[in-house]
Design a protein around this motif. Sequence first.
Motif, PDB file in Angstrom:
ATOM      1  N   PRO A 247     -29.503  -2.221 158.935  1.00  0.00           N
ATOM      2  CA  PRO A 247     -29.308  -0.763 158.937  1.00  0.00           C
ATOM      3  C   PRO A 247     -28.558  -0.273 157.689  1.00  0.00           C
ATOM      4  CG  PRO A 247     -28.858  -1.643 161.104  1.00  0.00           C
ATOM      5  CD  PRO A 247     -29.054  -2.821 160.196  1.00  0.00           C
ATOM      6  N   VAL A 248     -27.645  -1.074 157.186  1.00  0.00           N
ATOM      7  CA  VAL A 248     -26.909  -0.688 155.976  1.00  0.00           C
ATOM      8  C   VAL A 248     -27.867  -0.608 154.784  1.00  0.00           C
ATOM      9  CG1 VAL A 248     -25.104  -1.390 154.349  1.00  0.00           C
ATOM     10  CG2 VAL A 248     -24.729  -1.631 156.812  1.00  0.00           C
ATOM     11  N   PHE A 249     -28.733  -1.613 154.643  1.00  0.00           N
ATOM     12  CA  PHE A 249     -29.727  -1.591 153.563  1.00  0.00           C
ATOM     13  C   PHE A 249     -30.619  -0.360 153.697  1.00  0.00           C
ATOM     14  CE2 PHE A 249     -34.085  -2.342 152.200  1.00  0.00           C
ATOM     15  CZ  PHE A 249     -33.903  -2.630 150.865  1.00  0.00           C
ATOM     16  N   LEU A 250     -31.107  -0.090 154.901  1.00  0.00           N
ATOM     17  CA  LEU A 250     -31.986   1.053 155.115  1.00  0.00           C
ATOM     18  C   LEU A 250     -31.281   2.372 154.826  1.00  0.00           C
ATOM     19  CD1 LEU A 250     -33.830  -0.114 158.343  1.00  0.00           C
ATOM     20  CD2 LEU A 250     -34.714  -0.076 156.005  1.00  0.00           C
TER      21      LEU A 250
ATOM     22  N   VAL B 254     -46.226  -4.907 141.944  1.00  0.00           N
ATOM     23  CA  VAL B 254     -46.449  -5.223 143.358  1.00  0.00           C
ATOM     24  C   VAL B 254     -47.271  -6.490 143.526  1.00  0.00           C
ATOM     25  CG1 VAL B 254     -46.093  -2.878 144.234  1.00  0.00           C
ATOM     26  CG2 VAL B 254     -48.400  -3.616 143.635  1.00  0.00           C
ATOM     27  N   GLY B 255     -47.842  -6.970 142.432  1.00  0.00           N
ATOM     28  CA  GLY B 255     -48.432  -8.297 142.419  1.00  0.00           C
ATOM     29  C   GLY B 255     -49.618  -8.497 143.319  1.00  0.00           C
ATOM     30  N   SER B 256     -50.400  -7.492 143.494  1.00  0.00           N
ATOM     31  CA  SER B 256     -51.592  -7.653 144.309  1.00  0.00           C
ATOM     32  C   SER B 256     -52.549  -8.620 143.619  1.00  0.00           C
ATOM     33  CB  SER B 256     -52.280  -6.303 144.506  1.00  0.00           C
ATOM     34  OG  SER B 256     -53.516  -6.488 145.148  1.00  0.00           O
ATOM     35  N   GLU B 257     -53.169  -9.447 144.416  1.00  0.00           N
ATOM     36  CA  GLU B 257     -54.151 -10.373 143.869  1.00  0.00           C
ATOM     37  C   GLU B 257     -55.511  -9.697 143.712  1.00  0.00           C
ATOM     38  OE1 GLU B 257     -54.184 -14.042 146.028  1.00  0.00           O
ATOM     39  OE2 GLU B 257     -52.004 -14.196 145.948  1.00  0.00           O
ATOM     40  N   GLN B 258     -55.624  -8.480 144.221  1.00  0.00           N
ATOM     41  CA  GLN B 258     -56.866  -7.733 144.068  1.00  0.00           C
ATOM     42  C   GLN B 258     -56.913  -7.126 142.670  1.00  0.00           C
ATOM     43  OE1 GLN B 258     -56.477  -4.797 147.111  1.00  0.00           O
ATOM     44  NE2 GLN B 258     -57.135  -6.164 148.736  1.00  0.00           N
ATOM     45  N   LEU B 259     -58.031  -7.275 142.016  1.00  0.00           N
ATOM     46  CA  LEU B 259     -58.190  -6.669 140.702  1.00  0.00           C
ATOM     47  C   LEU B 259     -58.765  -5.276 140.858  1.00  0.00           C
ATOM     48  CD1 LEU B 259     -59.566  -9.667 138.627  1.00  0.00           C
ATOM     49  CD2 LEU B 259     -57.265  -8.712 138.617  1.00  0.00           C
ATOM     50  N   ALA B 260     -58.185  -4.328 140.141  1.00  0.00           N
ATOM     51  CA  ALA B 260     -58.651  -2.952 140.189  1.00  0.00           C
ATOM     52  C   ALA B 260     -59.254  -2.585 138.841  1.00  0.00           C
ATOM     53  CB  ALA B 260     -57.492  -2.022 140.522  1.00  0.00           C
ATOM     54  N   ILE B 261     -60.379  -1.935 138.889  1.00  0.00           N
ATOM     55  CA  ILE B 261     -61.083  -1.552 137.667  1.00  0.00           C
ATOM     56  C   ILE B 261     -60.594  -0.213 137.122  1.00  0.00           C
ATOM     57  CG2 ILE B 261     -63.367  -0.960 136.742  1.00  0.00           C
ATOM     58  CD1 ILE B 261     -64.525  -2.899 138.843  1.00  0.00           C
TER      59      ILE B 261
ATOM     60  N   LYS C  20     -51.216   0.613 149.555  1.00  0.00           N
ATOM     61  CA  LYS C  20     -51.244  -0.428 150.587  1.00  0.00           C
ATOM     62  C   LYS C  20     -50.089  -1.411 150.402  1.00  0.00           C
ATOM     63  CE  LYS C  20     -56.181  -0.286 151.507  1.00  0.00           C
ATOM     64  NZ  LYS C  20     -57.472  -0.979 151.336  1.00  0.00           N
ATOM     65  N   GLN C  21     -49.848  -1.816 149.169  1.00  0.00           N
ATOM     66  CA  GLN C  21     -48.795  -2.795 148.880  1.00  0.00           C
ATOM     67  C   GLN C  21     -47.395  -2.235 149.159  1.00  0.00           C
ATOM     68  OE1 GLN C  21     -48.973  -6.083 147.910  1.00  0.00           O
ATOM     69  NE2 GLN C  21     -51.162  -5.930 148.290  1.00  0.00           N
ATOM     70  N   LEU C  22     -47.201  -0.939 148.945  1.00  0.00           N
ATOM     71  CA  LEU C  22     -45.875  -0.354 149.155  1.00  0.00           C
ATOM     72  C   LEU C  22     -45.472  -0.331 150.624  1.00  0.00           C
ATOM     73  CD1 LEU C  22     -45.772   2.572 146.575  1.00  0.00           C
ATOM     74  CD2 LEU C  22     -44.684   0.328 146.430  1.00  0.00           C
ATOM     75  N   ARG C  23     -46.395  -0.573 151.521  1.00  0.00           N
ATOM     76  CA  ARG C  23     -46.080  -0.642 152.957  1.00  0.00           C
ATOM     77  C   ARG C  23     -45.537  -2.002 153.361  1.00  0.00           C
ATOM     78  NH1 ARG C  23     -51.663   1.910 154.860  1.00  0.00           N
ATOM     79  NH2 ARG C  23     -51.421   3.925 153.895  1.00  0.00           N
TER      80      ARG C  23
ATOM     81  N   ASN D  14     -42.166  -5.418 149.238  1.00  0.00           N
ATOM     82  CA  ASN D  14     -42.173  -4.391 148.208  1.00  0.00           C
ATOM     83  C   ASN D  14     -41.207  -3.255 148.518  1.00  0.00           C
ATOM     84  OD1 ASN D  14     -44.054  -5.641 146.455  1.00  0.00           O
ATOM     85  ND2 ASN D  14     -45.693  -5.046 147.840  1.00  0.00           N
ATOM     86  N   ILE D  15     -41.048  -2.945 149.804  1.00  0.00           N
ATOM     87  CA  ILE D  15     -40.067  -1.920 150.185  1.00  0.00           C
ATOM     88  C   ILE D  15     -38.668  -2.382 149.773  1.00  0.00           C
ATOM     89  CG2 ILE D  15     -38.985  -0.716 152.124  1.00  0.00           C
ATOM     90  CD1 ILE D  15     -41.759  -0.825 153.520  1.00  0.00           C
ATOM     91  N   LYS D  16     -38.401  -3.661 149.926  1.00  0.00           N
ATOM     92  CA  LYS D  16     -37.091  -4.202 149.539  1.00  0.00           C
ATOM     93  C   LYS D  16     -36.838  -4.062 148.042  1.00  0.00           C
ATOM     94  CE  LYS D  16     -36.831  -7.535 153.294  1.00  0.00           C
ATOM     95  NZ  LYS D  16     -36.831  -8.952 153.671  1.00  0.00           N
ATOM     96  N   GLN D  17     -37.884  -3.926 147.269  1.00  0.00           N
ATOM     97  CA  GLN D  17     -37.764  -3.797 145.812  1.00  0.00           C
ATOM     98  C   GLN D  17     -37.807  -2.329 145.364  1.00  0.00           C
ATOM     99  OE1 GLN D  17     -37.134  -6.385 143.807  1.00  0.00           O
ATOM    100  NE2 GLN D  17     -37.060  -7.651 145.634  1.00  0.00           N
ATOM    101  N   TYR D  18     -37.433  -1.418 146.243  1.00  0.00           N
ATOM    102  CA  TYR D  18     -37.556   0.006 145.954  1.00  0.00           C
ATOM    103  C   TYR D  18     -36.825   0.422 144.682  1.00  0.00           C
ATOM    104  CZ  TYR D  18     -32.844   1.137 147.591  1.00  0.00           C
ATOM    105  OH  TYR D  18     -31.483   1.213 147.728  1.00  0.00           O
TER     106      TYR D  18
END
Length: 148
Positions: free
Chosen positions: A17-20, A90-97, A108-111, A115-119
Motif C-alpha cells: 500500500p505504501v508503494f501504491l 517495456v521489452g515486448s517480444e512482439q515486433l511492431a511495424i 497492453k504492456q503497461l497493465r 511495468n507498473i512497478k517501473q512507473y
Amino acid sequence: MNEIDIVLAKLKKVGSPVFLFKMVRDVNKFIKHHQFIFPKTIVLDIVYIQITKQVFEVTPKGIFTLSEIPSQANVIKLSRESLLDVYNFVGSEQLAINDLEKLTIILKQLRQSKNIKQYKTILKFVDTSFETNLGMRDIIKIGMTKFN
C-alpha cells in the motif's frame, strides 16, 4: 468503497500500500505538471492520443487512426521519440511495424505489474513531451474501465 480504493485493490499485486500510495501521488503530481487547456468530454470511454502529428482514438473496441482530434476530447499528447523510448523499455517480444502497433503493445504492456512497478522510469521517458487535459480522477476512472 470509493474509486481509488477499487483501483488500489485491483493493483495490490503490484506492491505494498505504501508503494501504491507513492505511485498515485507521483503520477498525480506528474499529470498536474503536464496539463494543457483543451475542452474535454465527460464520457471517458474514448481517449485520443496524439503522437507528434498522428492521432489515435483509443476505445473499448480497439485503437483507430484518425486525421485529427475532435474539438472536444480527452487528450494525451506525446512525441514519437517518447513513444519509441517506452516501447523499447517495456521489452515486448512482439515486433511492431508502425506507431499504431507500438501504441497497442505499450498499452497492453503497461497493465503488467512488472511495468507498473517501473512507473518512474516510464514517466522520465515521456516527461519532456507529455501533455494532457485529463486529471488524476479521470485517469483512475479510465483505468477502472480497463480493469473491469
